[in-house]
Design an enzyme around this catalytic site. Structure first.
Site: not given
Length: 341
Positions: A205, A208, A286
């Site tokens: 990740h 974001e 997600d």
């Protein structure tokens, strides 16, 4: 070339919504239907009323409160049987929305507390249920072990050792998730090196909440081939070009990004610009029940907003399948499910 003023009519939107789909970015516990968690809490006599709204949906204020609610919801998942039941619930929901192949993030922190022996028991229960669902529902699942960033690098080492012990044809990837504001990508180098040596493929990740540099650091410091989200890369053309040149695949979750306020609207989301710039983008949900979305809704909303037709979604599916952390035989089998009936 398609007319830029093209609009999908209701029949076309319905066909797009019903297309078979490949999803690469799905948090296992985050995909738990609220009704499933409420029912499990009731069975175990645990009061989780504080994490639900009156309508039964999950209740949180922002991303950081979401993490707290997420962890509260997972607190009632205690045994391998609980996770097997969760697996069935998640895959039934995914299959109902046309998903034929899914990769899900799993954490030994939530499955046995990082103990390798306990982790193996949880993993076996999940895998056996997934194989039953593949026979019953026509959906294939693969697992990505995920270290939790805000738990710190030491816990990530423990997670990586669990991953290395169980790497194989079903547990195929390793990644990093959690609060991007905690630490740096490079803090987790040891864990990623351990996973790489075990033959696991890598994602993290990034981009974001933090900016483009976070995306660059995930690629350069951890050597990942995919990025979870990565959408903040659009703020730096050099990073966008790097992603395109290195063919790093973005696991984009548009509905999640809009729901959490990363972007004010889907029209303002950079997925179409990234794709036009040559970046390989894919579409995922997600934590779908938390963000009131499904893969069908993601496809339909993107079609309406960016005037994408079935050809574009076929391309997105094939990009996702090419980037999937699975073997060639699995990829070939899934490819057949993507063919028009």
């Amino acid at each position: 070339m398609k007319d830029p003023d093209w609009r999908a009519d209701e029949e076309t939107l319905d066909r797009i919504g019903r297309m078979p789909k490949v999803e690469l970015h799905l948090h296992f516990e985050g995909a738990a239907p609220p009704s499933f968690i409420r029912g499990l809490a009731k069975e175990k006599k645990v009061d989780l009323s504080r994490i639900f709204r009156p309508d039964g949906s999950y209740d949180y204020r922002d991303f950081w409160h979401f993490l707290e609610v997420y962890e509260a919801a997972t607190s009632v998942l205690k045994t391998p049987e609980d996770f097997a039941r969760l697996c069935r619930a998640v895959l039934e929901e995914s299959a109902a929305n046309g998903v034929v192949y899914s990769e899900t993030f799993l954490s030994p922190d939530f499955c046995g507390g990082g103990d390798v022996s306990a982790w193996k028991d949880y993993l076996l229960a999940i895998r056996e249920t997934a194989e039953e669902a593949e026979r019953d529902l026509g959906i294939t699942l693969r697992g990505i072990v995920t270290a939790i960033r805000h738990f710190g690098p030491d816990k990530a080492r423990q997670t990586a050792l669990c991953a290395a012990e169980t790497a194989g044809d079903w547990l195929t990837g390793f990644g990093l998730a959690g609060d991007e504001k905690k630490g740096k990508q490079r803090d987790f180098t040891w864990a990623f090196d351990c996973a790489r040596e075990a033959g696991l493929r890598l994602t993290s990740h990034a981009g974001e909440w933090n900016g483009p540099q976070e995306v660059r650091e995930a690629v350069e410091d951890l050597g990942v081939e995919r990025i979870g989200h990565g959408v903040r890369a659009w703020g730096d053309r050099a990073v966008v070009d790097m992603l395109a040149e290195r063919e790093i695949v973005l696991e984009v979750c548009p509905g999640s990004n809009v729901f959490l306020g990363v972007f004010p609207s889907l029209a303002a989301h950079p997925i179409a610009k990234l794709r036009k710039a040559g970046v390989k983008v894919t579409v995922s949900t997600d934590d779908p029940p938390f963000f009131h979305t499904t893969m069908r809704r993601e496809f339909e909303d993107l079609a309406k907003t960016f005037h994408w037709d079935e050809e574009v979604f076929d391309e997105l599916n094939r990009t996702a399948l090419d980037a999937a952390f699975c073997d060639a035989a699995t990829r070939d089998a899934v490819l057949k499910r993507l063919e028009p009936k």
